[in-house]
Design a protein around this motif. Structure first.
Motif, PDB file in Angstrom:
ATOM      1  N   GLY A   1      -3.601   8.624  -0.045  1.00 35.00           N
ATOM      2  CA  GLY A   1      -2.424   9.060  -1.082  1.00 35.00           C
ATOM      3  C   GLY A   1      -3.075   9.496  -2.369  1.00 35.00           C
ATOM      4  N   PRO A   2      -1.954   9.678  -3.258  1.00 36.02           N
ATOM      5  CA  PRO A   2      -2.315  10.208  -4.672  1.00 36.02           C
ATOM      6  C   PRO A   2      -2.915   9.282  -5.581  1.00 36.02           C
ATOM      7  N   PHE A   3      -2.877   8.083  -5.189  1.00 35.06           N
ATOM      8  CA  PHE A   3      -3.703   6.732  -5.823  1.00 35.06           C
ATOM      9  C   PHE A   3      -4.757   6.181  -4.939  1.00 35.06           C
ATOM     10  N   GLU A   4      -5.790   5.962  -5.529  1.00 36.96           N
ATOM     11  CA  GLU A   4      -6.922   5.335  -4.962  1.00 36.96           C
ATOM     12  C   GLU A   4      -6.886   3.686  -5.248  1.00 36.96           C
TER      13      GLU A   4
ATOM     14  N   ASP B   1      -1.424  -0.529 -12.626  1.00 36.83           N
ATOM     15  CA  ASP B   1      -1.974  -1.879 -12.612  1.00 36.83           C
ATOM     16  C   ASP B   1      -1.137  -2.531 -12.164  1.00 36.83           C
ATOM     17  N   VAL B   2      -1.471  -3.248 -11.216  1.00 39.99           N
ATOM     18  CA  VAL B   2      -0.252  -4.239 -10.400  1.00 39.99           C
ATOM     19  C   VAL B   2      -0.725  -5.729 -10.971  1.00 39.99           C
TER      20      VAL B   2
ATOM     21  N   THR C   1       5.207   7.042  -7.095  1.00 38.12           N
ATOM     22  CA  THR C   1       4.945   8.131  -6.487  1.00 38.12           C
ATOM     23  C   THR C   1       4.151   9.313  -7.331  1.00 38.12           C
ATOM     24  N   LEU C   2       4.072  10.490  -6.686  1.00 35.49           N
ATOM     25  CA  LEU C   2       3.031  11.565  -7.394  1.00 35.49           C
ATOM     26  C   LEU C   2       3.811  11.782  -8.594  1.00 35.49           C
TER      27      LEU C   2
ATOM     28  N   LEU D   1       0.688  -1.195   0.112  1.00 40.10           N
ATOM     29  CA  LEU D   1       0.103  -0.122   0.091  1.00 40.10           C
ATOM     30  C   LEU D   1       0.928   1.447  -0.007  1.00 40.10           C
ATOM     31  N   SER D   2       2.011   1.232   0.774  1.00 43.35           N
ATOM     32  CA  SER D   2       2.963   2.336   0.723  1.00 43.35           C
ATOM     33  C   SER D   2       3.559   2.456  -0.661  1.00 43.35           C
ATOM     34  N   ARG D   3       4.033   1.548  -1.002  1.00 42.29           N
ATOM     35  CA  ARG D   3       4.825   1.541  -2.283  1.00 42.29           C
ATOM     36  C   ARG D   3       3.955   1.899  -3.444  1.00 42.29           C
ATOM     37  N   TRP D   4       2.456   1.851  -3.436  1.00 42.63           N
ATOM     38  CA  TRP D   4       1.612   2.203  -4.697  1.00 42.63           C
ATOM     39  C   TRP D   4       1.129   3.647  -4.222  1.00 42.63           C
TER      40      TRP D   4
END
Length: 495
Positions: free
Chosen positions: A187-190, A219-220, A489-490, A60-63
């Motif tokens: 964060g900047p991504f939901e 997309d992971v 990141t952003l 979650l942090s890395r995304w």
């Protein structure tokens, strides 16, 4: 013995790539502008449904979807994140929350939300490891201020609150029996969708307090097989690839890979309580027999750093503070038999063991090896069943501070004391390091504690590992983080 990368059959890599066809199909973004979504191939699938109370929190942090009150800079010092400032008063720390932050469901970040998240973490079973042995309570002072109180005065509270396992999520995340981070971060991504252990999707969150992300989404795909991950980068099916194996790095364009020093040391722990290495002179003989440079070249193909101490280049301040350590003189092994244990879960460790066997036998020891899966050997290692044990060990835990690792591994009452070390000088140095306030003074105390450990030869640091990250040529701004807290990141985007 691993086949050198240059001898690996290329058709096997092509087959791995073929298996991935379609796995990285771009998800249609919801509510985002046109643009290239970032396709990421990650090594480990979620183990706990992406609960932030597990190691899944680091995903979650890395995304860049879940955030904490505090973040760490390169030196491990605390910097503002969801909290803008903090102050200590004895056992209590008061944090002021950032204004204008909303969760992905549109609700506002409040002190009540922080209390909910941290209280849930503090009461979890098992606890997030950063709170192991820490009693912590959280209280809302007003809508924008929270106070965190510990049972004992703790100079590391801000660093502890930087752990991804202490992310602050919206109330909706806590409605079920497990914590569900979908649509609940700041964060900047939901995070919008999780497909079991195979994939996940995130969309840009346009109301992010820190600005607008440059990529419309992420997309992971989870790809445990290292050859397949490398093939996905080579074939263009992935933009960012996590943890490219050493054996595959030589098959990739050097411009596409980055070697990141890890806060992880490959160490030979010597049993100081019984057996041959109860004798300091034989521990010294083992230390002098080890040729770490040949192991780096032969096993890691040059993609690691020879160790100068327990703390490596991922902690850039360490080398400048280090002084020469006085150690015992080497004795004569005289054919003493020793047993070295290690595990198969990290592919390089059995090879390291084989190399050490040859080196120590050349020095006069008789060496037996015992290699098992980690789950089947850890209890014996901790019980002192081996004369020596090879371990790849993280030297900073979630706080970004190495004092906890040193205490755990080398204090007489340390929970991970494989060396069975009980040295008053070491204990004194470790207690001092743990009690020293953060900053330069604490860093020096940590190095002094490292020196006290090294003087005993209870542990022989051999090398510091690197992680190899693959970034496609058109990827801009991917993070290369030694602590593995950041990735997209952003600013990350595909040209």
């Amino acid at each position: 013995m691993r086949v050198p990368a240059r001898l690996l059959p290329f058709p096997a890599a092509l087959a791995a790539s073929a298996l991935l066809t379609g796995c990285f199909a771009t998800t249609e973004a919801t509510g985002t502008d046109a643009g290239e979504r970032v396709r990421v191939a990650m090594m480990q699938p979620p183990r706990s449904g992406l609960s932030p109370l597990s190691d899944d929190a680091f995903k979650l942090s890395r995304w860049s979807t879940a955030e904490t009150l505090v973040k760490l800079d390169a030196d491990g010092d605390a910097r503002p994140a969801l909290a803008t400032e903090w102050k200590q008063s004895g056992r209590s720390w008061t944090f002021t929350l950032r204004e204008g932050v909303t969760f992905h469901d549109g609700t506002e970040l409040t002190a009540e939300a922080v209390v909910r998240s941290l209280t849930r973490a503090a009461g979890a079973s098992p606890k997030p490891r950063i709170l192991d042995g820490v009693e912590l309570t959280v209280e809302a002072m007003d809508a924008a201020t929270v106070t965190v109180t510990t049972a004992e005065e703790d100079p590391l509270v801000p660093q502890r609150l930087s752990s991804p396992q202490l992310s602050i999520l919206a109330a909706k995340a806590y409605r079920g029996k497990t914590v569900n981070p979908v649509g609940a971060g700041t964060g900047p991504f939901e995070l919008t969708r999780v497909n079991g252990t195979s994939s996940a999707a995130l969309d840009r969150y346009d109301d992010y307090w820190g600005g607008t992300a440059k990529a419309p989404g992420i997309d992971v795909t989870f790809v445990p097989d290292g050859t397949a991950r490398a093939a996905a980068l080579r074939s263009g099916e992935a933009d960012i690839v996590e943890a490219v194996p050493v054996s595959q790095a030589a098959l990739l364009d050097e411009d596409l890979i980055t070697e990141v020093p890890m806060p992880r040391t490959n160490t030979l722990y010597l049993n100081t309580e019984k057996g041959a290495f109860q004798d300091p002179a034989l521990r010294a003989a083992a230390r002098e027999a080890i040729d770490a440079e040949s192991i780096v070249k032969g096993v890691y193909e040059g993609r690691a750093d020879v160790a100068e101490g327990l703390l490596g280049p991922a902690l850039p301040w360490a080398s400048g503070l280090r002084e020469p350590v006085r150690r015992a003189k080497a004795g004569d092994p005289d054919g003493r038999t020793i047993t070295i244990g290690t595990f198969t879960d990290r592919a390089e460790l059995p090879e390291v063991a084989a190399a050490l066997q040859q080196q120590l036998q050349k020095a006069g020891f008789r060496v037996k090896l015992e290699v098992r899966e980690y789950a089947n050997i850890e209890s014996d290692a901790l019980a002192g069943a081996f004369d020596a044990f090879i371990l790849s060990r993280a030297t900073v835990l979630d706080s970004g501070d190495p004092a906890a690792y040193l205490y755990s591994d080398f204090a007489s009452d340390g929970s991970f004391n494989i060396s069975q070390l009980a040295a008053p000088a070491v204990d004194k140095a470790l207690h001092k390091a743990g009690a020293t306030p953060t900053g330069d003074t604490r860093r020096q105390a940590v190095i002094d504690a490292e020196a006290a450990v090294l003087a005993t030869d209870a542990a022989v640091p051999m090398l510091h590992e690197r992680v190899i990250q693959g970034d496609a040529a058109d990827v801009v701004g991917a993070a290369h983080d030694p602590r593995e807290r950041e990735l997209v990141t952003l600013d990350t985007h595909v040209k």
